[in-house]
Design an enzyme around this catalytic site. Sequence first.
Site, short mmCIF file in Angstrom:
data_model
loop_
_atom_site.label_atom_id
_atom_site.label_comp_id
_atom_site.label_asym_id
_atom_site.label_seq_id
_atom_site.Cartn_x
_atom_site.Cartn_y
_atom_site.Cartn_z
N LYS A 146 0.30 3.71 -2.74
CA LYS A 146 -0.79 4.70 -2.70
C LYS A 146 -0.24 6.12 -2.59
O LYS A 146 -0.96 7.09 -2.87
CB LYS A 146 -1.73 4.40 -1.54
CG LYS A 146 -2.62 3.17 -1.76
CD LYS A 146 -3.62 3.01 -0.62
CE LYS A 146 -4.65 1.92 -0.89
NZ LYS A 146 -4.21 0.59 -0.51
N SER A 181 -6.04 3.37 4.17
CA SER A 181 -5.55 2.51 3.09
C SER A 181 -6.67 1.74 2.40
O SER A 181 -6.52 0.58 2.04
CB SER A 181 -4.51 1.52 3.63
OG SER A 181 -3.68 1.07 2.58
N SER A 204 0.80 -1.24 0.00
CA SER A 204 0.00 0.00 0.00
C SER A 204 0.82 1.28 0.00
O SER A 204 0.26 2.35 -0.16
CB SER A 204 -0.94 0.02 1.20
OG SER A 204 -2.23 -0.37 0.82
#
Length: 435
Positions: free
Chosen positions: A132, A184, A129
């Site tokens: 991101k 997230s 993640s």
Amino acid sequence: MSVRVFGSVMLAAALIGLGCAPAAAQPESPSTTPPFTTPNTDTCPFKQAPAPAIDLSEVPAPGDPIPGPLAVPTDVVGGDTLAGCGVLTPAGSPPVPADISATSWVVSDLDTGQVLAAKDPHGRYRPASTIKILLSIVALRELDLDKTVVGTTADSDVEGTRVGIGPGGRYTNSQLMHALVMASGNDAAHAIAAQLGGDAATVAKMNEVAASLGARDTRAATPSGLDGPGMSSSAYDLALLYREAMRIPTFAELVHTEQFDFPGFPPDPRIPDDKDHPGFPIANDNQLLYNYDGALGGKTGFTDDARHTFVAGAERDGRRLGVTLMAAEVLPVRPWQQGARLLDYGFALPRAASIGTLSATQTGDGAAKKKSDSWPTNGSAAATLAAPPADSIEDHATTGSSSDADAARLAVIFVGSLLVLVLVLIAAALSRKRR
């Protein structure tokens, strides 16, 4: 009490303990249990590509092309010293903390761009993640933060961690960005990517931005960080991307937000007799924010293949440092605690200390389309939690989970075992009385 009865009671208690544990709790991967050894990167085993996939998450679908490894730049990005793969520190500096399990890491100065210390900085690993951050850069450049979009079934059904977008719910892009960075949410990533032209178009934009910034080890395969064929980044690239993102005032506000009120959604038509789903607070999952003086915020990540990834920053005495970790484990200490130790190490070094630089390629002030120094907050961005949430190293794996969930399970089983012991003693006493 007979052995058969005793065994039945023990089995029942074990089942009760397992059943009472949080639904998300799953045993940690065996690689997080002692004995733990940090992988040796002295021979640059991950120079061209990440380690082989451990499950089907990176196997291309039938007919999909299999991407080859990214080309390794002829000139080492950031300086020749960063070509090294073991621990790299300035001459005469003290040894780094011994309890860092991350296979690769970088400590850098967010203002000067100097790399202060590193381990295997250009090794290619899966970012989970933390990618991101790259999606956020793209989204904040292109999207109107005040625009409202309607949640879809595709958003709510996305794989992995979800913040809780529901079909028919109405969300501003500001709210989606909070869900993306703080919690997230892969559902938020899907809703954002849909506005950028869909997953494939969004991934192409992410890779274009990465290349323009000099992040030559990075190839996004999914907007959210779910593992996909060819996915890779490096601790150096994540430091570079984090530095660029922190130049955007709205991103810096997002990662520093501890709690935010997220809207609910109407009844789900797929569920009989479903009712309205009220709004709810979301908390920032980066534990450094709650436990480290001067923390600026950052991003966490986890998948089965990537293991734990972590990006964060902190400010001390007018100096802002960043830390990135890749392929880390929760032992001997959690990734955010490893980040804290490396930040302490970096702050203790002289300001002139350096083993390289982050790429000088920058893109102006990185301002989003909605130019504003203040992020829309719905009145809650500055709110603090009454008590910090339990450490939750997220994120996407279908078989992985937070180690705190394991702790909750063990606590329940332990309590159940104590109850069993009490029952056994009572039964034994009653049996003696009958005799």
